[in-house]
Enzyme design. Sequence first.
Site, short mmCIF file in Angstrom:
data_model
loop_
_atom_site.label_atom_id
_atom_site.label_comp_id
_atom_site.label_asym_id
_atom_site.label_seq_id
_atom_site.Cartn_x
_atom_site.Cartn_y
_atom_site.Cartn_z
N GLU A 5 -137.50 11.10 22.14
CA GLU A 5 -137.03 9.71 21.99
C GLU A 5 -136.52 9.19 23.33
O GLU A 5 -135.46 8.57 23.42
CB GLU A 5 -135.92 9.63 20.92
CG GLU A 5 -136.35 10.19 19.58
CD GLU A 5 -135.31 10.01 18.47
OE1 GLU A 5 -134.34 9.25 18.67
OE2 GLU A 5 -135.48 10.64 17.41
N GLU B 119 -130.78 15.74 13.59
CA GLU B 119 -129.36 15.53 13.89
C GLU B 119 -128.40 16.25 12.94
O GLU B 119 -127.50 15.63 12.36
CB GLU B 119 -129.05 14.02 13.91
CG GLU B 119 -129.89 13.28 14.94
CD GLU B 119 -129.58 11.79 15.01
OE1 GLU B 119 -128.81 11.28 14.18
OE2 GLU B 119 -130.12 11.12 15.91
C1 XIL Z 1 -133.12 4.08 15.54
C2 XIL Z 1 -134.15 2.96 15.54
O1 XIL Z 1 -134.71 2.84 16.83
C3 XIL Z 1 -133.52 1.65 15.11
O2 XIL Z 1 -134.50 0.64 14.95
C4 XIL Z 1 -132.73 1.85 13.80
O3 XIL Z 1 -132.04 0.66 13.50
C5 XIL Z 1 -131.77 3.00 13.90
O4 XIL Z 1 -132.46 4.17 14.29
N1 XIL Z 1 -132.02 8.92 16.77
C6 XIL Z 1 -133.11 8.92 15.93
C7 XIL Z 1 -133.84 7.66 15.67
O5 XIL Z 1 -133.54 10.01 15.49
O6 XIL Z 1 -134.41 7.63 14.38
C8 XIL Z 1 -132.97 6.45 15.89
O7 XIL Z 1 -133.79 5.30 15.77
C9 XIL Z 1 -132.29 6.52 17.25
C10 XIL Z 1 -131.41 7.75 17.36
#
Ligand code: XIL
Length: 373
Positions: free
Chosen positions: A265, A160
């Site tokens: 994701e 990111e």
């Molecule tokens: C999220 C997790 O799912 C949660 O449990 C945590 O509280 C916050 O992060 N992008 C990403 C992930 O790269 O690491 C994030 O995961 C969601 C958005």
Amino acid sequence: MIKIFISFATITTTCFFAPIQIQAQIQDQQPIPSLKETFKNEFLIGTALNTSQILEKDVTANKLITQQFNAATPENIMKAEIIHPTWNQFDFTLADKLVEYGRKNNIKINGHTLIWHSQLPRFVRQIKSPDSLAQFFADHITTIASHYDGKVLSWDVVNEALEENGSLRKSIFLQQLGEGYIVEAFRLAQKAAPHTELYYNDYNIEQPKKRAGAIEIIKKIKAAGVRIDGVGIQGHWRASKIPLAEIEQSILDFSALGVKVMFTELDLSVLPNPWDSDNADVSATAGNSKGKDPYPNGLPDSMQTILAKGYEDLFRLFLKHKDKISRITFWGVNDGQSWLNNFPIRGRTNYPTLFDRTYTAKPAFYAVIATKK
Ligand code: XIL
């Protein structure tokens, strides 16, 4: 006499209960198709794993994970705040367990993530001098990437780093280390982990402006003679508004750069979004759930159908470009685990995965499987 009585009782008990036990086992083992088997010639099929899943606390979850997935990404436990809690302390306890879990179950691990502006330990957020930050940066990448070299398949080296308009995010790393920090992260990771694939990962990089930013990052890394093996499109979308055309163009554009494309994701929200957007910035929150949680007691059939159609459209597209896509990872094993129950509004009831809160396959699961027929 007593002995005879006991063994008689045992026999009676066994005979009496056996049919029920077998029946329960049969019900329990109702075979559903396996995602990893179904797509074994196309892509790895992954899931995000949380701490309790890594520790195998829940038998039902564990059974489903090992049956369905051949790849996993830790949802949180490899993030800096957990794995590097203080300046000179690394805590590999949970991450080592994850690696062992993967080895035991033939599940490939994607390390997530080395450099990210979120979920940083407090000591990093308090660093004020670029020299100290540079020292943390090098130490963090080198120590962790070398510890897991050859033990994880891959790393999301940088996560990111882009704003929606394609410019670099004004993170602590950009502000203190300058724009060369991304190439430097990959250079350090390459040195520490020569046997590990290295990826750039972000959300909304299927969108034209942000995609252009990602392309520039990949080109810069390559121009510096540094290795980058793949790009991860996170895939946090809304079930009824999946940007299919942009996703397809991104698959083509990224693969034309000679890197693997992954969906890292994937989850499809069915709830109203306060900004009518696909923003996945974990720091973006929007008030409480009052009046904004339409399905607390179950997803209506009409929405179940929209969700299934969304997943079906996506998998048809993935299959069309199977030669360019190496992995599809869902962000959560089941709906109960999903971060989207608390993001961007806390305390809602979302249904973004293929399995419901009892780990039962939803219509969306069967729609995904059916894309192979
Ligand atoms: C999220 C997790 O799912 C949660 O449990 C945590 O509280 C916050 O992060 N992008 C990403 C992930 O790269 O690491 C994030 O995961 C969601 C958005």
